[in-house]
Design a protein around this motif. Structure first.
Motif, PDB file in Angstrom:
ATOM      1  N   LEU A  10      -8.893  -5.141   0.662  1.00  0.00           N
ATOM      2  CA  LEU A  10      -8.450  -4.123  -0.304  1.00  0.00           C
ATOM      3  C   LEU A  10      -9.560  -3.822  -1.311  1.00  0.00           C
ATOM      4  O   LEU A  10      -9.736  -2.683  -1.726  1.00  0.00           O
ATOM      5  N   GLY A  11     -10.320  -4.840  -1.681  1.00  0.00           N
ATOM      6  CA  GLY A  11     -11.445  -4.639  -2.586  1.00  0.00           C
ATOM      7  C   GLY A  11     -12.498  -3.736  -1.952  1.00  0.00           C
ATOM      8  O   GLY A  11     -13.041  -2.839  -2.595  1.00  0.00           O
ATOM      9  N   ARG A  12     -12.759  -3.938  -0.683  1.00  0.00           N
ATOM     10  CA  ARG A  12     -13.767  -3.137   0.022  1.00  0.00           C
ATOM     11  C   ARG A  12     -13.404  -1.657   0.098  1.00  0.00           C
ATOM     12  O   ARG A  12     -14.287  -0.803   0.169  1.00  0.00           O
ATOM     13  N   VAL A  13     -12.100  -1.368   0.135  1.00  0.00           N
ATOM     14  CA  VAL A  13     -11.696   0.049   0.185  1.00  0.00           C
ATOM     15  C   VAL A  13     -11.271   0.570  -1.188  1.00  0.00           C
ATOM     16  O   VAL A  13     -10.683   1.650  -1.291  1.00  0.00           O
ATOM     17  N   GLY A  14     -11.564  -0.213  -2.243  1.00  0.00           N
ATOM     18  CA  GLY A  14     -11.331   0.251  -3.605  1.00  0.00           C
ATOM     19  C   GLY A  14      -9.875   0.260  -4.035  1.00  0.00           C
ATOM     20  O   GLY A  14      -9.478   1.074  -4.873  1.00  0.00           O
ATOM     21  N   GLY A  59      -8.018  -3.491  16.975  1.00  0.00           N
ATOM     22  CA  GLY A  59      -7.390  -2.963  15.770  1.00  0.00           C
ATOM     23  C   GLY A  59      -7.048  -1.504  16.019  1.00  0.00           C
ATOM     24  O   GLY A  59      -7.821  -0.793  16.663  1.00  0.00           O
ATOM     25  N   PHE A  60      -5.892  -1.068  15.545  1.00  0.00           N
ATOM     26  CA  PHE A  60      -5.451   0.312  15.779  1.00  0.00           C
ATOM     27  C   PHE A  60      -5.241   1.052  14.460  1.00  0.00           C
ATOM     28  O   PHE A  60      -4.673   0.512  13.518  1.00  0.00           O
ATOM     29  N   VAL A  61      -5.681   2.307  14.451  1.00  0.00           N
ATOM     30  CA  VAL A  61      -5.359   3.202  13.342  1.00  0.00           C
ATOM     31  C   VAL A  61      -4.905   4.525  13.928  1.00  0.00           C
ATOM     32  O   VAL A  61      -5.531   5.043  14.868  1.00  0.00           O
ATOM     33  N   TYR A  62      -3.817   5.045  13.400  1.00  0.00           N
ATOM     34  CA  TYR A  62      -3.275   6.316  13.880  1.00  0.00           C
ATOM     35  C   TYR A  62      -3.312   7.359  12.773  1.00  0.00           C
ATOM     36  O   TYR A  62      -3.653   7.064  11.631  1.00  0.00           O
ATOM     37  N   GLN A  91      -3.643   5.396   3.959  1.00  0.00           N
ATOM     38  CA  GLN A  91      -4.487   5.314   5.145  1.00  0.00           C
ATOM     39  C   GLN A  91      -5.546   4.224   4.974  1.00  0.00           C
ATOM     40  O   GLN A  91      -5.883   3.525   5.924  1.00  0.00           O
ATOM     41  N   ARG A  92      -6.036   4.043   3.741  1.00  0.00           N
ATOM     42  CA  ARG A  92      -7.011   2.971   3.498  1.00  0.00           C
ATOM     43  C   ARG A  92      -6.368   1.592   3.706  1.00  0.00           C
ATOM     44  O   ARG A  92      -7.005   0.676   4.233  1.00  0.00           O
ATOM     45  N   VAL A  93      -5.098   1.456   3.312  1.00  0.00           N
ATOM     46  CA  VAL A  93      -4.383   0.196   3.561  1.00  0.00           C
ATOM     47  C   VAL A  93      -4.230  -0.014   5.079  1.00  0.00           C
ATOM     48  O   VAL A  93      -4.406  -1.124   5.587  1.00  0.00           O
ATOM     49  N   ALA A  94      -3.947   1.089   5.785  1.00  0.00           N
ATOM     50  CA  ALA A  94      -3.809   0.987   7.255  1.00  0.00           C
ATOM     51  C   ALA A  94      -5.124   0.523   7.897  1.00  0.00           C
ATOM     52  O   ALA A  94      -5.114  -0.228   8.874  1.00  0.00           O
ATOM     53  N   PHE A  95      -6.269   0.957   7.335  1.00  0.00           N
ATOM     54  CA  PHE A  95      -7.564   0.486   7.861  1.00  0.00           C
ATOM     55  C   PHE A  95      -7.676  -1.025   7.661  1.00  0.00           C
ATOM     56  O   PHE A  95      -8.113  -1.753   8.550  1.00  0.00           O
ATOM     57  N   CYS A  96      -7.296  -1.476   6.458  1.00  0.00           N
ATOM     58  CA  CYS A  96      -7.366  -2.917   6.164  1.00  0.00           C
ATOM     59  C   CYS A  96      -6.479  -3.701   7.127  1.00  0.00           C
ATOM     60  O   CYS A  96      -6.868  -4.761   7.624  1.00  0.00           O
ATOM     61  N   ARG A  97      -5.284  -3.174   7.363  1.00  0.00           N
ATOM     62  CA  ARG A  97      -4.369  -3.859   8.288  1.00  0.00           C
ATOM     63  C   ARG A  97      -4.988  -3.940   9.690  1.00  0.00           C
ATOM     64  O   ARG A  97      -4.899  -4.961  10.372  1.00  0.00           O
ATOM     65  N   ALA A  98      -5.632  -2.853  10.115  1.00  0.00           N
ATOM     66  CA  ALA A  98      -6.239  -2.840  11.453  1.00  0.00           C
ATOM     67  C   ALA A  98      -7.335  -3.900  11.571  1.00  0.00           C
ATOM     68  O   ALA A  98      -7.582  -4.431  12.649  1.00  0.00           O
TER      69      ALA A  98
END
Ligand code: ADP
Ligand code: ADP
Length: 225
Positions: free
Chosen positions: A129-133, A89-92, A151-158
């Motif tokens: 999405l629930g986990r990141v509020g 998983g990648f996050v930038y 950025q929280r959505v990007a974490f979910c995508r990763a």
């Protein structure tokens, strides 16, 4: 067991030319399952090069890159691409979300590309999405979200395809300091809850200190702090 083992990596640019530069030399690194490692490096030290090699986006000149026990350093492009899609998983620093799609769709699409059925993909997106509020932001497009929310959505995508290893390059580097701290804590909670292993590059020493281990990269070498 180790999720990622980098052994005796060497990487040069402009090989054989007068401007040849050795970026990584005899570099080795192990990431045990479940461990979150911080990577701190001054600019130009080779952080991006190292992350690209670990992320199977670039190949070393010599040395091996083992992901869950398989050396992929010399594998064919198709094999590396499949491993990248299934295991990493990648996050930038910037979210790179698709602007014309909702938060949910941005998390669903990589799962569909990986063969997951739409219903299951949507359920996973809702859970993440629930986990990141961000349950109440699920239908919004990225442009309607704040920087921290994007950025929280990007974490979910990763995390959408359940990777074994998260590689992050300054995941909160584009946010103001207060938002950065909050969003980083969300990322760490998500990583801990899912038992994910991670290599997270950051210039922020306070954030680095929240991880299990801090490695400093300079002049081609890694040292533990
Ligand atoms: P960092 O991410 O730590 O700033 P990089 O891995 O991007 O460092 O780069 C390390 C060194 O390698 C720098 O001196 C950079 O100029 C050089 N470099 C990076 N990519 C290339 C390239 N494609 N060709 C030539 N030199 C490069
Ligand atoms: P930053 O936000 O740290 O400036 P980016 O997010 O633009 O960096 O991307 C970091 C690097 O990873 C870039 O060199 C980009 O080209 C590369 N990259 C990102 N995703 C992919 C991908 N899926 N395939 C190939 N290269 C990628």
């Amino acid at each position: 067991s180790d999720v990622l083992v980098l052994s005796a990596l060497e990487k040069r640019y402009n090989r054989g030319k007068p401007n040849e530069i050795v970026v990584l030399q005899n570099l080795s690194l192990r990431i045990p399952k479940g461990q979150v490692t911080a990577l701190v490096a001054p600019s130009g030290a080779g952080k991006s090069t190292l992350l690209h090699i670990a992320g199977l986006l670039d190949t070393p000149d010599s040395g091996t890159v083992e992901l869950e026990g398989t050396d992929l350093s010399g594998a064919r492009d198709g094999v590396r691409t499949a491993a990248r899609r299934e295991k990493l998983g990648f996050v930038y620093q910037f979210h790179h979300l698709l602007p014309e799609f909702s938060a949910t769709e941005n998390i669903v699409l990589p799962q569909l590309a990986n063969g997951v059925a739409r219903k299951a993909a949507e359920a996973r997106a809702a859970d993440l999405l629930g986990r990141v509020g961000l349950t109440s932001r699920a239908a919004h497009r990225p442009s309607a979200l704040s920087g921290g929310e994007q950025q929280r959505v990007a974490f979910c995508r990763a995390l959408a395809n359940g990777p074994s290893l998260l590689l992050a390059d300054e995941p909160t580097g584009n946010l103001d300091p207060t938002t950065s701290d909050t969003v980083f804590d969300v990322l760490m909670e998500l990583v801990r809850e899912t038992g994910l292993s991670a290599l997270i590059a950051t210039h922020n020493l306070a954030l680095a200190a929240k991880m299990d281990r801090v490695l400093r990269l300079d002049a081609g070498g890694l040292t533990e702090e």
